[in-house]
Design an enzyme around this catalytic site. Structure first.
Site, short mmCIF file in Angstrom:
data_model
loop_
_atom_site.label_atom_id
_atom_site.label_comp_id
_atom_site.label_asym_id
_atom_site.label_seq_id
_atom_site.Cartn_x
_atom_site.Cartn_y
_atom_site.Cartn_z
N GLU A 1 20.78 38.83 53.25
CA GLU A 1 19.13 38.78 53.34
C GLU A 1 19.45 38.03 54.50
O GLU A 1 18.85 39.32 55.26
CB GLU A 1 17.88 38.37 52.06
CG GLU A 1 17.93 39.53 51.69
CD GLU A 1 18.55 39.41 49.72
OE1 GLU A 1 19.38 37.99 50.82
OE2 GLU A 1 18.24 40.10 49.46
N HIS B 1 8.56 38.12 42.99
CA HIS B 1 8.50 39.87 43.59
C HIS B 1 7.10 40.76 43.63
O HIS B 1 7.44 42.02 43.28
CB HIS B 1 9.69 40.78 42.16
CG HIS B 1 10.84 39.98 41.94
ND1 HIS B 1 11.41 39.46 41.37
CD2 HIS B 1 11.48 41.58 42.38
CE1 HIS B 1 12.91 39.48 41.64
NE2 HIS B 1 12.90 40.63 42.33
#
Ligand SMILES: Cc1ncc(C[n+]2csc(CCOP(=O)(O)OP(=O)(O)O)c2C)c(N)n1
Length: 758
Positions: free
Chosen positions: A495, A564
């Protein structure tokens, strides 16, 4: 179209071997280099520029101690990370690359910056030199030595002025010594985040290659930086097997033995030489090499070889140059707690300037007097630069906001960058509309990407699983089939490297669109997004253009819980230098994504996983939506309801519920969070006199608080009740359905908020 790779089961016993890592292979010296054709002028330049660096840094010590007579009382406040002892690395490296090659540098980067500029000037044409010199009218264009002398003085002036925080500095005093850059000379910036430049350099190298140039990028980092997580992500990124040609980046670890005080060997790593790490990334061990960094010629030789490899498509390369910093980490560190005088003396005995001067004497290139003259000239130049910097202009406080955003776009490029049909793998088709002209938001995203990739071949798309698979939420489905892996590719799960490389590629002229699958994961990328992408324009004096789009998604409501389901938009809206867009409808998603791609600034583009499956009318004809423009989605009289992203749909439902109870609600969707269209919201609030803001994020420190604050600033007198926020609770999103449903604002909860302000 999967890659042609074999992942069939194979369990053959054996040993894994590694390509060897070479150490101290250089056997030459100045005599052998001259014999092999080293230009004599260049041989002397190597000394000259090492002296410039040494004298420059000696001056910082003098300034700090009040030992520079003309400025005895001056309080030098900038950072003081000195690289004395390491000059051989900076000069050896910059002499070995081309003036148009790129570098990234570190907090200890005065030497890199001085040497990069010096060799750029040495190679510059008289016209380029004249352009570089601000008082060009006073110089004679036919007098190259005179021009070069002037230009070198100006280079040192601008460098020192940056350290003094002056307008004439390379970055207009916005960056200072730890953040110096000059894009004209290929210097993409020094970085005060240890390791922060790994991905930027990687992306710059990748971008240079994609643009069809043979420019390379040298990523100068310290030994401490080599242990930062981004080092791994970036080196893996550069080594990805799917790249047809190797990424032309040289990771040059300037191993001065210490991080701040932590010792690489025997304390903070488990290996002797950091070059060993090359073995972890590709089958050639990244051609890793350990180099004597105290020998300017050895560094020059290693970097020349590495640069050639990179230009041949055989990068990346890892070089570890062993060297030593004579001073403490900064001038407030006296070094006594962690190293001995004996150790220091041993390194001083192989000082790069002394040993190289000795070779100049032995080969008869310079006499002792000539060497002394060079030293004196360097010192005089530095003294002049210091007085210049002292007398230079303090930035005008009224200009504090200048340079944050570029005001340009790629709207007017015409057909210059259009993707030739010959490069398309299949014919692009518009997404099929239903009988009301509607498509899903995820179709709108893919259609925007395809249109912009056709329009501009500098637009590339990458991230986790975005290529043949089409993205975790199918928002890039179909793009791969048209453009193939050269334009849309999968990355490793990295990321930080994803936006970091995007930043580097954007700085050299590409227009990347990168994806972070869930906004929750952006926290793994926050140095790259917050310290690098967002700051590289302002910090470097408003010169960089960073046309980078970071697409990401918000989830929630599916029981995915704390990691999430978050709505972390406030994490990015709080960092100056980023534009932030959070559309709800298919129409807005397409029009705004196209504008984001064309904008010359970094944009965080937040899509919502529930919005992806919302249907809406989207014209097939070309259109864009200006960034920073809110829309009144429903008109009303009693209350203004502000909602963005998926909360827009919930707000529209709440407005219906309210209507059934006789309340007229106006729904405003800002669409863009930064810059926020306060005027449109204010016009609505002035009409209704009431404000409710809905958002999926928890209440404390959220973006809705910012909206409420901005509106009370301009509409306080119009408000009949305090503004209200309907938000999630101040907890991580819970998994259990009853808790999760309660946490995410429902139309009913929003209706309660509306009633509360009535
Ligand atoms: C991410 C990060 N962590 C810590 C620091 C504080 N710091 C500044 S320089 C430095 C040492 C860096 O060591 P190295 O990479 O070897 O470079 P050197 O200073 O030796 O040139 C540290 C820990 C920082 N600036 N950035």
């Amino acid at each position: 179209m999967p890659l042609d790779i074999n992942v069939m089961p194979e369990f053959i016993p054996g040993e894994i071997t590694f390509a060897p890592v070479i150490k101290f292979a250089y056997e030459g010296n100045l005599a052998s280099e001259l014999e092999a054709g080293l230009d004599r002028v260049l041989a002397i330049k190597l000394l000259e520029h090492m002296l410039h660096i040494r004298c420059f840094e000696e001056m910082i010590v003098r300034l700090r101690k009040g030992d520079f007579e003309p400025l005895k009382q001056y309080k030098f406040t900038g950072a003081s990370h000195l690289s004395m002892g390491q000059e051989g690395v900076a000069v050896g490296c910059m002499s070995a690359i081309r003036p148009d090659d790129y570098i990234t540098s570190t907090h200890r980067g005065h030497g890199h910056s001085i040497a990069k500029g010096a060799f750029w000037l040495d190679a510059a044409s008289p016209e380029q030199l004249a352009e570089f010199i601000s008082e060009a009218a006073e110089v004679d264009i036919s007098d190259r030595p005179g021009l070069l002398d002037c230009a070198m003085q100006e280079h040192l002036n601008r460098t020192m002025a940056e350290l003094f925080g002056k307008e004439e500095g390379y970055c207009r005093g916005r960056g200072g010594g730890m953040h110096i850059a000059d894009f004209n000379m290929g210097h993409l910036g020094a970085n005060a985040i240890v390791g922060g430049s790994y991905a930027i350099a990687t992306g710059a190298a990748m971008g240079a290659q994609m643009l069809g140039t043979d420019r390379i990028c040298v990523c100068l980092v310290g030994d401490g930086a080599a242990n930062n997580g981004i080092a791994h992500e970036a080196m893996n990124f550069a080594s990805m097997a799917q790249f047809e040609r190797g990424c032309p980046v040289i990771y040059l670890i300037e191993n001065n033995q210490y991080g701040m005080t932590g010792q690489q060997v025997g304390e903070v790593t488990g290996i002797d030489r950091l070059a060993r790490r090359g073995a972890g990334y590709d089958h050639d061990s990244m051609h890793a090499e350990v180099v004597n960094g105290m020998d300017v010629l050895a560094v020059r030789d290693a970097v020349s070889g590495a640069a050639q490899r990179c230009r041949n498509g055989d990068g990346p390369v890892l070089l570890e140059c062993l060297t030593y910093r004579y001073m403490g980490h900064s001038l407030s560190d006296n070094r006594e707690t962690y190293r001995s005088k004996q150790e220091e003396a041993a390194w001083h005995a192989i000082d790069p300037i002394t040993t190289y001067s000795q070779q100049l004497l032995e080969t008869g290139l310079l006499s002792p007097d000539a060497i002394e003259r060079h030293r004196k000239l360097a010192q005089e130049r530095i003294e002049r630069a210091t007085l210049f910097a002292y007398n230079a202009t303090d930035p005008n406080p009224a200009t504090i906001c200048e340079g944050l955003f570029a005001d340009t776009t790629s709207d007017d490029i015409g057909d210059e960058w259009r993707t030739p049909e010959s490069e398309l793998l299949s014919k692009p088709e518009k997404v099929r509309r239903d009988n009301q002209g509607r498509i899903l938001t995820r179709h709108a995203v893919a259609e925007a990407l395809v249109e912009e990739m056709l329009r501009d071949r500098r637009v590339i798309v990458y991230g986790e699983d975005v290529a043949d698979y089409g993205g975790a939420f199918a928002a890039t489905k179909g793009v791969f089939e048209i453009f193939g892996r050269k334009r849309i590719f999968n990355t490793a799960i990295s990321e930080a490297a994803i936006p970091g490389t995007g930043c580097g590629a954007a700085m050299v002229g590409m227009r990347p669109v990168v994806e972070i699958m869930y906004i929750d994961f952006i926290l793994m990328a926050m140095d790259q997004v917050g310290n690098q992408v967002a700051k590289h324009r302002y910090m470097f004096g408003g010169k960089a253009k960073i046309p980078l789009v970071i697409r990401t998604t918000i989830g929630g409501g599916r029981g995915y819980a704390g990691q999430h389901s978050q709505s972390l938009e406030a994490v990015v809206t709080m960092i100056p230098g980023l534009k932030v867009i959070a559309p709800a409808t298919p129409y807005d998603a397409k029009g705004l994504l196209k504008s984001a791609i064309r904008d010359d600034n970094p944009v965080v583009f937040i899509e919502h996983q529930h919005s992806y499956t919302q249907r809406g009318e989207v014209p097939e004809d070309e259109y864009t939506i200006p960034i920073g423009l809110a829309t009144v989605a429903r008109e009303g009289e009693d209350v203004t309801l502000v909602a963005y992203s998926y909360m827009y749909y919930r707000a529209m439902e709440a407005a219906e519920l309210a209507a059934a109870q006789g309340l007229s609600v106006e729904v405003v969707d800002p669409r863009t969070l930064i810059p926020l269209d306060v005027d449109t919201i204010a016009a609505s609030v002035k009409k209704t006199g009431r404000l409710v803001i809905v958002q999926q994020a928890p209440e404390t420190g959220c973006f809705a608080e910012h909206i409420a604050f901005k509106l009370q600033e301009c509409c306080f007198g119009d408000l009949k009740a305090p503004a209200r926020i309907v938000a999630a609770f101040d907890v991580p999103p819970p998994m259990a359905p009853p808790l999760e449903q309660l946490n995410m604002p429902t139309p009913e909860r929003i209706l309660d908020g509306i009633k509360a302000v009535m």
